[in-house]
Design an enzyme around this catalytic site. Structure first.
Site, PDB file in Angstrom:
ATOM      1  N   ASN A 156       2.720  -3.022  -4.296  1.00 30.06           N
ATOM      2  CA  ASN A 156       2.242  -4.274  -3.709  1.00 30.06           C
ATOM      3  C   ASN A 156       0.734  -4.299  -3.904  1.00 30.06           C
ATOM      4  OD1 ASN A 156       4.817  -4.831  -2.735  1.00 30.06           O
ATOM      5  ND2 ASN A 156       4.421  -3.854  -0.779  1.00 30.06           N
ATOM      6  N   HIS A 167      -6.809   0.550  -0.985  1.00 24.97           N
ATOM      7  CA  HIS A 167      -6.849   1.581  -2.020  1.00 24.97           C
ATOM      8  C   HIS A 167      -5.681   1.390  -2.989  1.00 24.97           C
ATOM      9  CE1 HIS A 167      -8.348   5.724  -3.066  1.00 24.97           C
ATOM     10  NE2 HIS A 167      -7.244   5.667  -3.780  1.00 24.97           N
ATOM     11  N   HIS A 169      -2.538   1.850  -4.671  1.00 23.43           N
ATOM     12  CA  HIS A 169      -1.403   2.722  -4.376  1.00 23.43           C
ATOM     13  C   HIS A 169      -0.104   1.947  -4.489  1.00 23.43           C
ATOM     14  CE1 HIS A 169      -1.682   0.614  -0.535  1.00 23.43           C
ATOM     15  NE2 HIS A 169      -0.484   1.093  -0.205  1.00 23.43           N
ATOM     16  N   GLN A 171       4.461   2.529  -3.605  1.00 28.75           N
ATOM     17  CA  GLN A 171       5.394   3.194  -2.698  1.00 28.75           C
ATOM     18  C   GLN A 171       6.695   3.519  -3.434  1.00 28.75           C
ATOM     19  OE1 GLN A 171       5.513   1.543   1.455  1.00 28.75           O
ATOM     20  NE2 GLN A 171       4.291  -0.101   0.564  1.00 28.75           N
TER      21      GLN A 171
END
Length: 353
Positions: A156, A167, A169, A171
């Protein structure tokens, strides 16, 4: 790739993925953390046949902290974070506020880079390959958990999507069931196989799309296109040309080509609305076959599914978002304001030089 597994102060697993085999990871997590307590619960809807995860503990998760308090940056000086070391290449760790946990699956966070102000599109090809290898390794590891039936790697990006940490990233979710979207694909694949005497739906879709005008870019091993039935204003599907059920089954040639193709797609997404616009919010979602044989899908198996990535943005034009309003949210019937042919044309216009 070098892989180093360790534990955080509350017992959660953390794995470093490093480009250099010489890298040593020995830093300990010195935060005074209590053991993680979750309340994840899976509930099945008898009317729709789908599943809802109830996770009230997520109400207290970290929400838009200032950059100097980002929990995904490396630990430096007296600032302690989720990553104990002072640097890293790629890191994966168990989510402190998981939507799924224990018998209800598993949730992990993937930190793509230690650079707080970067984005995935800023990564080099070698680093992007390391992320791909990390996704693949986690898919393999999670597939062995008895509570996991399907592994979902995704990113996302942007406040408009609902990101609470800026930051760069992503999932990884390990679902204890086959997700509704995948179940629909499997049902369609089964119906197509019966109707065509053994034909593969995904192969047919890819062949049809590559013969049309909505192709964005192609390589020897990957192809990207705006689908004929795009749900979102700007939506691209990225397929390996050789059908495989999951990331584990990609061959070396496809892995080697992926970084160039994917980085180009992300860079084009950031150019859709012009250089003066904020970075384009998006969701990048890997679709992989469930592990085992899900109930209710007679006539198809894992090898009938096709690994692919779906990349889309909720921004429909400069300063305006696509909201899931009455038709979409109430009836699951999408209405797309941007013709897929025009979206494909725009994504070709903004090719990087």
């Amino acid at each position: 790739m070098k892989k180093t597994s360790t534990r955080l102060a509350d017992g959660r697993e953390l794995i470093y993925y490093d480009l250099s085999d010489a890298t040593v990871r020995t830093a300990a997590d010195h935060r005074p953390l209590e053991p993680t307590v979750t309340s994840s619960e899976i509930r099945h809807d008898p009317l729709l046949g789908d599943t809802v995860a109830i996770a009230s503990h997520r109400q207290s998760r970290t929400y838009h902290p200032p950059a100097d308090q980002c929990p995904l940056c490396p630990t430096r000086d007296d600032r302690l974070s989720e990553i104990p070391d002072s640097s890293y290449d790629v890191v994966v760790f168990e989510n402190r506020f998981p939507s799924l946990a224990g018998d209800s699956g598993r949730c992990e966070v993937v930190c793509f880079t230690p650079d707080h102000d970067a984005s995935f599109a800023d990564l080099g090809e070698e680093h992007t390959r390391l992320v791909l290898d990390a996704w693949t390794d986690r898919t393999a590891e999670l597939s062995h958990l008895p509570s996991v039936q399907q592994v979902f790697c995704f990113e996302n990006r942007g406040r408009e999507i609902g990101v609470t940490l800026q930051h760069p990233h992503g999932q990884i979710y390990g679902y204890p069931f086959t997700t509704p979207r995948t179940a629909l694909m499997l049902r369609q694949a089964a119906a197509h196989k019966r109707a065509t005497g053994g034909g593969n739906l995904f192969d047919a879709v890819l062949e049809r799309e590559l013969a049309d005008s909505r192709v964005i870019l192609t390589g020897e091993h990957w192809a990207a296109f705006v689908p004929y039935t795009a749900h979102w204003p700007y939506e691209v599907h990225l397929y390996p040309r050789r059908r495989v059920p999951d990331l584990l089954a990609l061959d070396e040639a496809a892995r080697a080509e992926f970084p160039r193709i994917y980085l180009e797609l992300l860079k084009r997404f950031d150019r859709i609305f012009g250089e003066q616009e904020p970075p384009t919010p998006y969701i990048a979602a890997w679709h992989q076959a469930p592990f085992g044989r899900p109930d209710g899908f007679e006539g198809v198996d894992r090898d009938d599914f096709a690994l692919h990535l779906e990349l889309f943005t909720t921004r429909r034009t400069s300063g305006k978002l696509k909201f899931l309003a009455g038709s979409e949210s109430g009836m699951s019937v999408f209405i797309n304001d941007v013709p897929p042919e025009r979206a494909a044309e725009r994504l070709r216009e903004v090719a990087s030089s």
